[in-house]
Design a protein around this motif. Structure first.
Motif, PDB file in Angstrom:
ATOM      1  N   MET A 205       0.133   6.594 -30.562  1.00  0.00           N
ATOM      2  CA  MET A 205      -1.021   7.235 -31.189  1.00  0.00           C
ATOM      3  C   MET A 205      -0.620   8.600 -31.734  1.00  0.00           C
ATOM      4  SD  MET A 205      -4.173   6.700 -28.519  1.00  0.00           S
ATOM      5  CE  MET A 205      -5.222   7.687 -29.570  1.00  0.00           C
ATOM      6  N   ALA A 206      -1.553   9.194 -32.416  1.00  0.00           N
ATOM      7  CA  ALA A 206      -1.409  10.580 -32.857  1.00  0.00           C
ATOM      8  C   ALA A 206      -2.769  11.253 -32.710  1.00  0.00           C
ATOM      9  CB  ALA A 206      -0.942  10.649 -34.310  1.00  0.00           C
ATOM     10  N   ALA A 207      -2.751  12.569 -32.621  1.00  0.00           N
ATOM     11  CA  ALA A 207      -3.999  13.334 -32.560  1.00  0.00           C
ATOM     12  C   ALA A 207      -3.780  14.688 -33.210  1.00  0.00           C
ATOM     13  CB  ALA A 207      -4.464  13.518 -31.120  1.00  0.00           C
ATOM     14  N   SER A 208      -4.828  15.167 -33.846  1.00  0.00           N
ATOM     15  CA  SER A 208      -4.811  16.546 -34.344  1.00  0.00           C
ATOM     16  C   SER A 208      -5.779  17.350 -33.495  1.00  0.00           C
ATOM     17  CB  SER A 208      -5.194  16.610 -35.826  1.00  0.00           C
ATOM     18  OG  SER A 208      -6.540  16.245 -36.011  1.00  0.00           O
ATOM     19  N   PHE A 209      -5.397  18.576 -33.226  1.00  0.00           N
ATOM     20  CA  PHE A 209      -6.224  19.521 -32.479  1.00  0.00           C
ATOM     21  C   PHE A 209      -6.486  20.687 -33.407  1.00  0.00           C
ATOM     22  CE2 PHE A 209      -4.055  17.003 -29.363  1.00  0.00           C
ATOM     23  CZ  PHE A 209      -4.916  16.900 -28.292  1.00  0.00           C
ATOM     24  N   GLU A 210      -7.749  20.866 -33.768  1.00  0.00           N
ATOM     25  CA  GLU A 210      -8.129  21.913 -34.714  1.00  0.00           C
ATOM     26  C   GLU A 210      -8.523  23.183 -33.965  1.00  0.00           C
ATOM     27  OE1 GLU A 210      -7.788  21.295 -37.957  1.00  0.00           O
ATOM     28  OE2 GLU A 210      -7.214  19.231 -37.497  1.00  0.00           O
ATOM     29  N   PHE A 211      -8.127  24.315 -34.533  1.00  0.00           N
ATOM     30  CA  PHE A 211      -8.430  25.638 -33.973  1.00  0.00           C
ATOM     31  C   PHE A 211      -9.125  26.477 -35.040  1.00  0.00           C
ATOM     32  CE2 PHE A 211      -4.980  23.998 -31.489  1.00  0.00           C
ATOM     33  CZ  PHE A 211      -5.166  24.497 -30.207  1.00  0.00           C
ATOM     34  N   PRO A 212      -9.981  27.413 -34.624  1.00  0.00           N
ATOM     35  CA  PRO A 212     -10.570  28.316 -35.615  1.00  0.00           C
ATOM     36  C   PRO A 212      -9.496  29.291 -36.102  1.00  0.00           C
ATOM     37  CG  PRO A 212     -11.189  29.022 -33.416  1.00  0.00           C
ATOM     38  CD  PRO A 212     -10.435  27.725 -33.253  1.00  0.00           C
TER      39      PRO A 212
ATOM     40  N   LYS B  95      -8.475  28.468 -28.900  1.00  0.00           N
ATOM     41  CA  LYS B  95      -9.238  27.445 -28.187  1.00  0.00           C
ATOM     42  C   LYS B  95      -9.552  26.325 -29.181  1.00  0.00           C
ATOM     43  CE  LYS B  95     -10.081  29.477 -24.143  1.00  0.00           C
ATOM     44  NZ  LYS B  95     -10.112  28.906 -22.821  1.00  0.00           N
ATOM     45  N   ILE B  96      -9.528  25.101 -28.710  1.00  0.00           N
ATOM     46  CA  ILE B  96      -9.730  23.924 -29.557  1.00  0.00           C
ATOM     47  C   ILE B  96     -11.193  23.855 -30.019  1.00  0.00           C
ATOM     48  CG2 ILE B  96      -9.656  21.390 -29.583  1.00  0.00           C
ATOM     49  CD1 ILE B  96      -7.584  21.704 -27.196  1.00  0.00           C
ATOM     50  N   ILE B  97     -11.386  23.491 -31.295  1.00  0.00           N
ATOM     51  CA  ILE B  97     -12.750  23.251 -31.781  1.00  0.00           C
ATOM     52  C   ILE B  97     -12.974  21.770 -32.088  1.00  0.00           C
ATOM     53  CG2 ILE B  97     -13.223  25.585 -32.583  1.00  0.00           C
ATOM     54  CD1 ILE B  97     -12.538  24.649 -35.444  1.00  0.00           C
TER      55      ILE B  97
END
Length: 143
Positions: free
Chosen positions: A111-118, A123-125
């Motif tokens: 799998m893959a995942a993206s973790f978005e930050f402001p 901290k993850i949004i």
């Protein structure tokens, strides 16, 4: 690599490790605002209550669900992770039209995942997993 990028990557590694140990309070603490957008199914879990319900629903059939990071990178305001998702079918699995009793079979899917930050934040949004919905079912010989 910048200090911010290093902090973000470490937070994502911690987040993923905490998911394996089911320390949901600590997982929630990695978010500025808890949110999962499931690319494969289109489901969105927005807010703490919704995210906790996702944890419960996804760990009921696979209480030993784990992840093994293959690669991790930082780009812009995103941390990208490629990993192996693993688990054993030990609890009832709810599918659209039925419930599948535990089979005891294991799976290991890429799998893959993206973790978005402001911007400027650590901290993850939003976590956005990308996966083939049928891969786990095929691995369990249910599809």
């Amino acid at each position: 690599m910048s200090d911010l990028a290093t902090r973000r990557i470490q937070l994502v590694k911690d987040h993923m490790a905490l998911e394996v140990t089911h320390d949901w309070d600590a997982v929630i603490a990695t978010f500025e605002h808890p949110r999962y957008e499931m690319y494969g199914s289109g489901n969105v879990f927005d807010g703490e209550a919704a995210v906790r319900s996702y944890f419960d629903a996804s760990r009921t059939p696979f209480p030993d669900q784990g992840n093994e990071i293959i690669a991790i990178a930082h780009a812009g305001d995103t941390v990208l992770v490629e990993f192996w998702l693993t688990g054993t079918h030990l609890g009832p699995l709810r599918l659209k039209d039925r419930v599948v009793d535990p089979t005891g079979r294991s799976f290991r899917v890429r799998m893959a995942a993206s973790f978005e930050f402001p911007p400027g934040g650590d901290k993850i949004i939003c976590e956005r997993p990308y996966f083939d919905q049928g891969a786990v079912l095929r691995a369990l010989e249910l599809a």
